[in-house]
Design a protein around this motif. Structure first.
Motif, PDB file in Angstrom:
ATOM      1  N   LYS A   1       0.819  -1.220   0.000  1.00 15.43           N
ATOM      2  CA  LYS A   1       0.000   0.000   0.000  1.00 15.43           C
ATOM      3  C   LYS A   1       0.850   1.266   0.000  1.00 15.43           C
ATOM      4  O   LYS A   1       0.445   2.309  -0.505  1.00 15.43           O
ATOM      5  CB  LYS A   1      -0.935   0.006   1.204  1.00 15.43           C
ATOM      6  CG  LYS A   1      -1.936  -1.146   1.229  1.00 15.43           C
ATOM      7  CD  LYS A   1      -2.829  -1.035   2.453  1.00 15.43           C
ATOM      8  CE  LYS A   1      -3.803  -2.204   2.537  1.00 15.43           C
ATOM      9  NZ  LYS A   1      -3.106  -3.492   2.796  1.00 15.43           N
ATOM     10  N   ALA A   2       2.030   1.154   0.594  1.00 20.28           N
ATOM     11  CA  ALA A   2       2.903   2.327   0.701  1.00 20.28           C
ATOM     12  C   ALA A   2       3.789   2.521  -0.525  1.00 20.28           C
ATOM     13  O   ALA A   2       4.693   3.361  -0.504  1.00 20.28           O
ATOM     14  CB  ALA A   2       3.782   2.200   1.951  1.00 20.28           C
ATOM     15  N   TYR A   3       3.535   1.795  -1.593  1.00 18.49           N
ATOM     16  CA  TYR A   3       4.359   1.907  -2.809  1.00 18.49           C
ATOM     17  C   TYR A   3       4.515   3.346  -3.305  1.00 18.49           C
ATOM     18  O   TYR A   3       5.601   3.733  -3.748  1.00 18.49           O
ATOM     19  CB  TYR A   3       3.789   1.024  -3.917  1.00 18.49           C
ATOM     20  CG  TYR A   3       4.419   1.263  -5.266  1.00 18.49           C
ATOM     21  CD1 TYR A   3       5.750   0.958  -5.495  1.00 18.49           C
ATOM     22  CD2 TYR A   3       3.675   1.815  -6.318  1.00 18.49           C
ATOM     23  CE1 TYR A   3       6.349   1.191  -6.719  1.00 18.49           C
ATOM     24  CE2 TYR A   3       4.263   2.045  -7.552  1.00 18.49           C
ATOM     25  CZ  TYR A   3       5.595   1.737  -7.750  1.00 18.49           C
ATOM     26  OH  TYR A   3       6.173   1.973  -8.967  1.00 18.49           O
ATOM     27  N   PRO A   4       3.459   4.192  -3.229  1.00 16.45           N
ATOM     28  CA  PRO A   4       3.631   5.572  -3.700  1.00 16.45           C
ATOM     29  C   PRO A   4       4.792   6.303  -3.034  1.00 16.45           C
ATOM     30  O   PRO A   4       5.379   7.205  -3.636  1.00 16.45           O
ATOM     31  CB  PRO A   4       2.280   6.228  -3.356  1.00 16.45           C
ATOM     32  CG  PRO A   4       1.304   5.102  -3.419  1.00 16.45           C
ATOM     33  CD  PRO A   4       2.047   3.910  -2.878  1.00 16.45           C
ATOM     34  N   LEU A   5       5.144   5.908  -1.799  1.00 13.85           N
ATOM     35  CA  LEU A   5       6.267   6.556  -1.130  1.00 13.85           C
ATOM     36  C   LEU A   5       7.585   6.258  -1.836  1.00 13.85           C
ATOM     37  O   LEU A   5       8.518   7.067  -1.786  1.00 13.85           O
ATOM     38  CB  LEU A   5       6.352   6.095   0.325  1.00 13.85           C
ATOM     39  CG  LEU A   5       5.157   6.448   1.212  1.00 13.85           C
ATOM     40  CD1 LEU A   5       5.382   5.930   2.624  1.00 13.85           C
ATOM     41  CD2 LEU A   5       4.935   7.960   1.242  1.00 13.85           C
ATOM     42  N   LEU A   6       7.666   5.106  -2.479  1.00 14.73           N
ATOM     43  CA  LEU A   6       8.889   4.748  -3.200  1.00 14.73           C
ATOM     44  C   LEU A   6       9.046   5.571  -4.471  1.00 14.73           C
ATOM     45  O   LEU A   6      10.141   5.653  -5.024  1.00 14.73           O
ATOM     46  CB  LEU A   6       8.885   3.257  -3.543  1.00 14.73           C
ATOM     47  CG  LEU A   6       8.973   2.284  -2.358  1.00 14.73           C
ATOM     48  CD1 LEU A   6       8.818   0.852  -2.840  1.00 14.73           C
ATOM     49  CD2 LEU A   6      10.296   2.453  -1.619  1.00 14.73           C
ATOM     50  N   LYS A   7       7.964   6.158  -4.933  1.00 15.07           N
ATOM     51  CA  LYS A   7       8.026   6.946  -6.166  1.00 15.07           C
ATOM     52  C   LYS A   7       8.435   8.392  -5.905  1.00 15.07           C
ATOM     53  O   LYS A   7       8.512   9.186  -6.832  1.00 15.07           O
ATOM     54  CB  LYS A   7       6.672   6.900  -6.882  1.00 15.07           C
ATOM     55  CG  LYS A   7       6.314   5.498  -7.361  1.00 15.07           C
ATOM     56  CD  LYS A   7       5.152   5.499  -8.330  1.00 15.07           C
ATOM     57  CE  LYS A   7       3.868   5.893  -7.653  1.00 15.07           C
ATOM     58  NZ  LYS A   7       2.707   5.812  -8.585  1.00 15.07           N
ATOM     59  N   GLY A   8       8.711   8.713  -4.621  1.00 16.79           N
ATOM     60  CA  GLY A   8       9.155  10.058  -4.280  1.00 16.79           C
ATOM     61  C   GLY A   8       8.028  10.897  -3.717  1.00 16.79           C
ATOM     62  O   GLY A   8       6.882  10.796  -4.159  1.00 16.79           O
ATOM     63  N   TYR A   9       8.358  11.707  -2.691  1.00 18.82           N
ATOM     64  CA  TYR A   9       7.361  12.587  -2.095  1.00 18.82           C
ATOM     65  C   TYR A   9       8.073  13.762  -1.438  1.00 18.82           C
ATOM     66  O   TYR A   9       9.186  13.637  -0.938  1.00 18.82           O
ATOM     67  CB  TYR A   9       6.511  11.834  -1.074  1.00 18.82           C
ATOM     68  CG  TYR A   9       7.295  11.258   0.084  1.00 18.82           C
ATOM     69  CD1 TYR A   9       7.385  11.922   1.310  1.00 18.82           C
ATOM     70  CD2 TYR A   9       7.959  10.040  -0.061  1.00 18.82           C
ATOM     71  CE1 TYR A   9       8.103  11.395   2.355  1.00 18.82           C
ATOM     72  CE2 TYR A   9       8.684   9.504   0.995  1.00 18.82           C
ATOM     73  CZ  TYR A   9       8.754  10.185   2.200  1.00 18.82           C
ATOM     74  OH  TYR A   9       9.478   9.663   3.235  1.00 18.82           O
ATOM     75  N   ARG A  10       7.448  14.927  -1.474  1.00 23.62           N
ATOM     76  CA  ARG A  10       8.022  16.153  -0.930  1.00 23.62           C
ATOM     77  C   ARG A  10       9.458  16.316  -1.412  1.00 23.62           C
ATOM     78  O   ARG A  10       9.714  16.372  -2.600  1.00 23.62           O
ATOM     79  CB  ARG A  10       7.915  16.149   0.598  1.00 23.62           C
ATOM     80  CG  ARG A  10       6.472  16.194   1.084  1.00 23.62           C
ATOM     81  CD  ARG A  10       6.380  16.338   2.579  1.00 23.62           C
ATOM     82  NE  ARG A  10       4.993  16.369   3.011  1.00 23.62           N
ATOM     83  CZ  ARG A  10       4.605  16.450   4.279  1.00 23.62           C
ATOM     84  NH1 ARG A  10       5.524  16.520   5.243  1.00 23.62           N
ATOM     85  NH2 ARG A  10       3.329  16.468   4.585  1.00 23.62           N
ATOM     86  N   ASN A  11      10.418  16.340  -0.465  1.00 24.59           N
ATOM     87  CA  ASN A  11      11.815  16.522  -0.857  1.00 24.59           C
ATOM     88  C   ASN A  11      12.577  15.206  -0.983  1.00 24.59           C
ATOM     89  O   ASN A  11      13.797  15.213  -1.132  1.00 24.59           O
ATOM     90  CB  ASN A  11      12.533  17.426   0.155  1.00 24.59           C
ATOM     91  CG  ASN A  11      11.959  18.834   0.166  1.00 24.59           C
ATOM     92  OD1 ASN A  11      11.575  19.354  -0.882  1.00 24.59           O
ATOM     93  ND2 ASN A  11      11.901  19.435   1.337  1.00 24.59           N
ATOM     94  N   VAL A  12      11.860  14.092  -0.896  1.00 26.66           N
ATOM     95  CA  VAL A  12      12.497  12.778  -0.982  1.00 26.66           C
ATOM     96  C   VAL A  12      12.466  12.296  -2.429  1.00 26.66           C
ATOM     97  O   VAL A  12      11.383  12.186  -3.020  1.00 26.66           O
ATOM     98  CB  VAL A  12      11.782  11.752  -0.080  1.00 26.66           C
ATOM     99  CG1 VAL A  12      12.449  10.384  -0.188  1.00 26.66           C
ATOM    100  CG2 VAL A  12      11.785  12.235   1.365  1.00 26.66           C
ATOM    101  N   PRO A  13      13.621  12.015  -3.021  1.00 23.97           N
ATOM    102  CA  PRO A  13      13.646  11.574  -4.423  1.00 23.97           C
ATOM    103  C   PRO A  13      13.097  10.159  -4.563  1.00 23.97           C
ATOM    104  O   PRO A  13      13.015   9.421  -3.569  1.00 23.97           O
ATOM    105  CB  PRO A  13      15.137  11.614  -4.777  1.00 23.97           C
ATOM    106  CG  PRO A  13      15.838  11.420  -3.480  1.00 23.97           C
ATOM    107  CD  PRO A  13      14.980  12.102  -2.449  1.00 23.97           C
ATOM    108  N   PRO A  14      12.711   9.748  -5.761  1.00 22.97           N
ATOM    109  CA  PRO A  14      12.245   8.376  -5.976  1.00 22.97           C
ATOM    110  C   PRO A  14      13.311   7.364  -5.572  1.00 22.97           C
ATOM    111  O   PRO A  14      14.511   7.586  -5.764  1.00 22.97           O
ATOM    112  CB  PRO A  14      11.972   8.328  -7.486  1.00 22.97           C
ATOM    113  CG  PRO A  14      11.790   9.748  -7.891  1.00 22.97           C
ATOM    114  CD  PRO A  14      12.674  10.555  -6.994  1.00 22.97           C
ATOM    115  N   ALA A  15      12.866   6.256  -5.004  1.00 18.67           N
ATOM    116  CA  ALA A  15      13.790   5.197  -4.615  1.00 18.67           C
ATOM    117  C   ALA A  15      14.216   4.398  -5.843  1.00 18.67           C
ATOM    118  O   ALA A  15      13.497   4.334  -6.847  1.00 18.67           O
ATOM    119  CB  ALA A  15      13.121   4.276  -3.599  1.00 18.67           C
TER     120      ALA A  15
END
Length: 244
Positions: free
Chosen positions: A183-197
């Motif tokens: 479910k948390a996959y969108p976080l791996l695509k990058g968010y705010r100042n965090v680049p995509p994993a």
């Protein structure tokens, strides 16, 4: 007893994993030392943080200087699996004085908890920069054999149980499916100042772990937690392997 000590990258033999597993069985140990687990990871091209095993505080300082600050110090003992529970881990050590003090502090913590443990040494490990944390694991099911697990770290595993499983061996396509299923996959695509994993780096860890547990069916459990994933590359911070 014989334990793996300070085996630098690039000097592994093809039989190193077999040697480690055989030695553990001879010693009657179910759990591998973290140094052993990480050495096996290296042999299977699973990236790990730089580490060395120190036998004295002076040696720990020497290794910390070589690895580069900040570093982490961890107790290494076949009887201590959950190091943090007994004060066996101190992080973010920035200089030689802090390393020396941490070495003595950890030994005092172990004594204070009255843990009857054989101390092999102290793991000196580079402190991986903060990033997105994921977990890669494996467990041997009595019916289906080795099964792989993937999830994001922190609250996603502890509270939300946001993980996905596949029976090994897995293909590259299955590895990518595991990553996108959480479910948390969108976080791996990058968010705010965090680049995509680096998704390719995660795929490589999953495939390498799949090969490892298929090659060595005596492995009952395997945990790589956390694996820090960056914009390019990944590093396994902690590794645990339990044998049948």
């Amino acid at each position: 007893m014989s334990y793996i000590i300070n085996l630098p990258m690039g000097t592994l033999t093809l039989n190193e994993t077999l040697r480690i597993l055989s030695q553990a069985q001879k010693d009657g140990r179910k759990a591998l030392l973290e140094t052993e687990a990480k050495t096996i990871c290296m042999e299977y091209d699973i990236p790990v943080t730089k580490f060395k095993l120190a036998g004295t505080a002076t040696e720990a300082v020497k290794f910390a200087d070589e690895i580069g600050y900040p570093v982490v110090l961890k107790i290494v003992s076949p009887e201590i699996i959950h190091k943090s529970d007994v004060g066996g881990v101190i992080v973010n050590l920035k200089n030689a004085k802090e390393v020396r003090n941490a070495y003595e502090q950890i030994l005092e913590n172990i004594e204070k908890h009255k843990v009857a443990a054989r101390i092999v040494g102290m793991l000196v490990q580079e402190m991986a920069p903060p990033s997105t944390e994921v977990i890669v694991g494996a467990i041997k099911d009595p019916q289906f054999g080795p099964a792989l697990m993937f999830g994001l770290g922190g609250v996603f595993v502890e509270l939300l149980k946001d993980v996905t499983f596949r029976v090994a061996p897995i293909s590259e396509q299955e590895a990518r499916e595991m990553i996108t299923e959480v479910k948390a996959y969108p976080l791996l695509k990058g968010y705010r100042n965090v680049p995509p994993a680096d998704i390719d780096a995660i795929v490589k860890v999953l495939l390498s772990t799949s090969k490892l547990v298929m090659d060595h069916q005596e492995i009952k459990e395997l945990d790589l937690n956390p694996v820090m994933v960056y914009a390019k590359g990944a590093k396994t911070v902690d590794a645990r392997i339990i044998l049948e």
